[in-house]
Design a protein around this motif. Sequence first.
Motif, PDB file in Angstrom:
ATOM      1  N   PHE A 444       0.825  -1.202   0.000  1.00 15.01           N
ATOM      2  CA  PHE A 444       0.000   0.000   0.000  1.00 15.01           C
ATOM      3  C   PHE A 444       0.864   1.259   0.000  1.00 15.01           C
ATOM      4  N   THR A 445       1.773   1.353   0.956  1.00  8.72           N
ATOM      5  CA  THR A 445       2.602   2.556   1.055  1.00  8.72           C
ATOM      6  C   THR A 445       3.628   2.622  -0.069  1.00  8.72           C
ATOM      7  N   GLY A 446       4.163   1.464  -0.475  1.00  8.06           N
ATOM      8  CA  GLY A 446       5.168   1.456  -1.534  1.00  8.06           C
ATOM      9  C   GLY A 446       4.605   1.856  -2.885  1.00  8.06           C
ATOM     10  N   ILE A 447       3.448   1.296  -3.253  1.00  5.00           N
ATOM     11  CA  ILE A 447       2.845   1.636  -4.542  1.00  5.00           C
ATOM     12  C   ILE A 447       2.338   3.076  -4.537  1.00  5.00           C
ATOM     13  N   TYR A 448       1.784   3.494  -3.404  1.00  8.20           N
ATOM     14  CA  TYR A 448       1.333   4.887  -3.305  1.00  8.20           C
ATOM     15  C   TYR A 448       2.515   5.843  -3.450  1.00  8.20           C
ATOM     16  N   GLY A 449       3.635   5.515  -2.808  1.00  6.80           N
ATOM     17  CA  GLY A 449       4.840   6.325  -2.974  1.00  6.80           C
ATOM     18  C   GLY A 449       5.366   6.277  -4.400  1.00  6.80           C
ATOM     19  N   MET A 450       5.269   5.088  -5.033  1.00  3.12           N
ATOM     20  CA  MET A 450       5.733   4.952  -6.420  1.00  3.12           C
ATOM     21  C   MET A 450       4.934   5.845  -7.352  1.00  3.12           C
ATOM     22  N   TRP A 451       3.611   5.905  -7.191  1.00  4.16           N
ATOM     23  CA  TRP A 451       2.788   6.766  -8.034  1.00  4.16           C
ATOM     24  C   TRP A 451       3.228   8.219  -7.905  1.00  4.16           C
TER      25      TRP A 451
END
Length: 508
Positions: A444-451
């Motif tokens: 959740f946090t990793g993909i949100y940060g990636m976006w």
Amino acid sequence: MAGAIIENMSTKKLVIVGVILLLFQAFSFMVGGLIAPSPTTAVHYLATKCVDTVKTHHKGSKWFMPWGPDQCRKIRDFDEAMAKRIEANNIVFAVHIPLPNREMSAWFQFMLVILQFDIAFKMQNQIEDGSLVTMDVGLAYRDSTLSEWTEMAHSIEHRKLSCNFTATKTYENEGRYYDCDLLPFMEVGSVAHKYYLLNIRLPVNERKKVNIGIGEIKDIRLVSIHQNGGFTKVWFAMKTFLTPSVLIIMIWYWRRITQMTRPPVLLEKIIFALGISMTFINIPVEWFSVGFNWTWMLLFGDIRQGIFYAMLLSFWIVFCGEHLMVRATFLVWKLFGAELLCSFILVQMAFIIVAGICACLYFLFLCFMVFQVFRNISGKRSSLPAMTKARRLHYEGLIFRFKFLMLVTLACAAMTVIFFIISQVNEGHWHWGGYTVQVNSAFFTGIYGMWNLYVFALMFLYAPSHKRYGDEQSSAGNSGEEIQLTTTITHVDGPTEIYKMTGKEAQE
């Protein structure tokens, strides 16, 4: 010739920017995996069977507590009810949320409740095909163990049973349980109170065929799912930090675009639109849900996520299409409607299988478009040998940078699809030495940060550069080469030389 920052910035500075973004990406994964708890918690409840001795089910003035000083009169099972001549209409299934000695919190954000019936097989009371369970449901709340219950909702609910009996339907197998599917029960969009109480009745009316042919219900089990408060705090903190970062780069990017003498092209416009959608989903309005009972926050969050998915997936199609020699614009708009439908399906939790298939098909199509772009660029490399060595090395560097960005785009798309699928089918953690890594939280946090990092990098790299390549060279040495480039490569205005070299040849 002026261009975008991606082609005019030195390789050393680009590597530094890439390393910094990579460190932030790793940090965003670590925040979710090592600091934040699991995104959600599921709590199982077994409904207590209470007896309504004064028959208040038509008045709705009495609430039945399964435990505590004001607990109701209980029965163990329906055999005891029959022995004591207690009618089915006088039995109330009571569930207190949360469990004893615990409290709910506004940090939980939402509460989803799923229901399952324990139904025993009886030869004379089998579940009929298409049977419908009718429930008289009351929901109450209070914020103190000493205060009275206040009604929050009351409704007559109907749920269709979907049960299988795996054994042979004989008298010897009476008492064995059906295998029944979980049923959606209710959803509370804001957990604004500390205690909740559910009272469920199964009214029976033979004349109207109400709750007839539903088998012998032994128990009602509920599963309450809510967001973890610790994860909510980490999530809000990330939104609060990322909102000004993306907003500032977006304003800076569009200011540079508007300072150009030419009007912005489609690619520049959609990058700006992507920044707006990212900012829209970043704005931490959820902070207000902690202090206010805003039950519409779940719907608002789904709308924001749907808008961002639509814009992100649309951008990837446009980004690839604008660098194809085929009629890119026609192809983009032809696929735009179908792509929007795909992105809409992605956020619909009720169609997980369809959404997963749709996401995979979209990714395969995106891979095909990237392959076409790479093949298009390879065909254009035939123009490079006619240039001087310095100019040829410059363009080869631009091509390498663009290909690398396309591969990063493909990786982001793949991670987005994987994130969507894993977040629906997996809820777990890994043990790594003395640490517990929360897989779902990390995603959740990793993909949100990636976006956010991806959108940030796009607006930074595709912003017009104030630096001009080749200014230090003499005009005499470049005049013939510039004419050659103008006639073979740079036919139209665009954000980068690669954009001019590939995407707009079809206009001729």
